[in-house]
Design a protein around this motif. Structure first.
Motif: not given
Ligand SMILES: Cc1cc2nc3c(=O)[nH]c(=O)nc-3n(C[C@H](O)[C@H](O)[C@H](O)COP(=O)(O)OP(=O)(O)OC[C@H]3O[C@@H](n4cnc5c(N)ncnc54)[C@H](O)[C@@H]3O)c2cc1C
Length: 344
Positions: A254-258
């Motif tokens: 999720d962090e990398m997608v953000a």
């Protein structure tokens, strides 16, 4: 019987074995499989300019020519192309960064790493780059899974590879020199746990992006690197000093997608995720040399976040040390860190 046993076939074990073979030694390489190696999880970038202050990486002027030469030499021998030069477009976040980088680009010793001292703009429909980017030259990209698999085949054909684990107990009773190139595992057990390790997990994504740049690495809130498959990109990686699992996690996905949304204006689809553990050293220098109590057991490790650029130069230096007795650089020689048990 082999002159030297190497344990581990990540980037360290591969390149040390290569350097020793070039010097005519007979070797055996033990490896339990590369699936969990840091090398196969890596984006494989060699980047001459790093950090918030945009300074040259440690020893870059010596390391990079050595790396390019060794990757090209191995490539020619095994008949597979796994290394290519590729510019990095470093996205800028402010006018101050524009000014800082423009000034850096004109400093003596930096010219060869910057295309020019002008800010370049990427397609604003594709990438958020209000302050533009700076083009870093002299950078490149090793396709690490392809390198490891093709070099593994080369070792197999030469009957050098043993696909089994090798232990410290075996090493202690061995009549030949044994060099451990076992990545972060060396921080967890065995003779070298006393070195100042600071291991760091990293995760990455594989994403598809339509009609996007295939000739450059884009470095912003996260990095975006083209792979050899058209339309497929490596994204990442993260830095995790504390972690509960070596496997990929949903929270970092999720962090990398953000982060990716902060860089890209175009849609993308996540099609894969991977993770690895970097064998980093607290003082950011490799660990090389022989154990003070077991002079025939050595280590080639501690490459941290820069294994792809550090390993070629230091593999050659360690091979010269082993074969011709040449001194190791004091900053990497573990004899300056580990002391003999009877001296403690
Ligand atoms: C996500 C991520 C991204 C990265 N990106 C970059 C990058 O862009 N550029 C860069 O320069 N560096 C990068 N790095 C760092 C780089 O990958 C590492 O510095 C380097 O790969 C470390 O290599 P190694 O050979 O020491 O360890 P590894 O690659 O982990 O290899 C160790 C090998 O030893 C084997 N082994 C372990 N124990 C035994 C045993 N007892 N017997 C037999 N075999 C054994 C393992 O199976 C493995 O194959 C990245 C790392 C990660 C995790």
């Amino acid at each position: 019987m082999a002159d030297i046993i190497i344990v581990g076939q990540g980037i360290c074990g591969s390149l040390l074995s290569w350097s020793l073979l070039q010097k005519g030694l007979s070797i055996k390489v033990y490896d339990i499989g590369a699936a969990a190696s840091a090398t196969c999880a890596a984006s494989g970038i060699i980047n001459p300019i790093t950090g918030k202050r945009f300074v040259k990486s440690w020893m870059v002027d010596e390391l990079f020519p050595a790396a390019e030469k060794m990757y090209h030499d191995i490539s020619r021998t095994v008949g597979v192309d796994f290394y290519e030069k590729m510019p990095i477009y470093k996205l800028l976040e402010s006018v101050k960064e524009q000014n800082d980088l423009s000034a850096r680009a004109t400093e003596p010793g930096y010219e060869r790493y910057f295309q020019n001292s002008e800010v370049q703009y990427l397609d604003r429909d594709k990438v958020h780059n209000n302050f533009g980017s700076f083009v870093i030259n002299g950078s490149g990209k090793l396709n690490t899974p392809l390198f490891i698999s093709s070099y593994r085949n080369f070792l197999k054909e030469k009957n050098i590879l043993v696909e089994e684990p090798y232990t410290y107990e075996q090493a202690i009773s061995s009549d030949t020199k044994v060099i451990f190139c076992t990545g972060f595992k060396a921080a967890q057990s065995g003779l070298f746990t006393g070195l100042p390790w600071q291991i760091v997990k990293g995760e990455h994504l594989l994403v598809t992006i339509k009609d996007f740049y295939s000739d450059r690495i884009i470095s912003g809130d996260t990095g975006i690197m083209p792979t050899t498959t058209p339309g497929l990109y490596y994204v990442g990686a993260t830095y995790q000093w504390y972690y509960e699992t070596e496997a990929p996690t949903e929270s970092y996905r999720d962090e990398m997608v953000a982060s990716l949304h902060k860089v890209l204006k175009v849609p993308f689809e996540v099609v894969g995720q991977g993770a690895g553990v970097r064998p980093s050293a607290k003082y950011r220098r490799p660990f090389i040399g022989f154990h003070p109590d077991h002079g025939h057991i050595g280590i080639f490790n501690g490459m941290g976040t820069k294994g792809i650029s550090l390993s070629p130069y230091f593999a050659e230096q360690f091979a010269e040390h082993i074969v011709n007795g040449k001194a190791l650089l004091p900053a990497v020689d573990i004899k300056n860190i580990l002391t003999k048990t009877d001296q403690q």
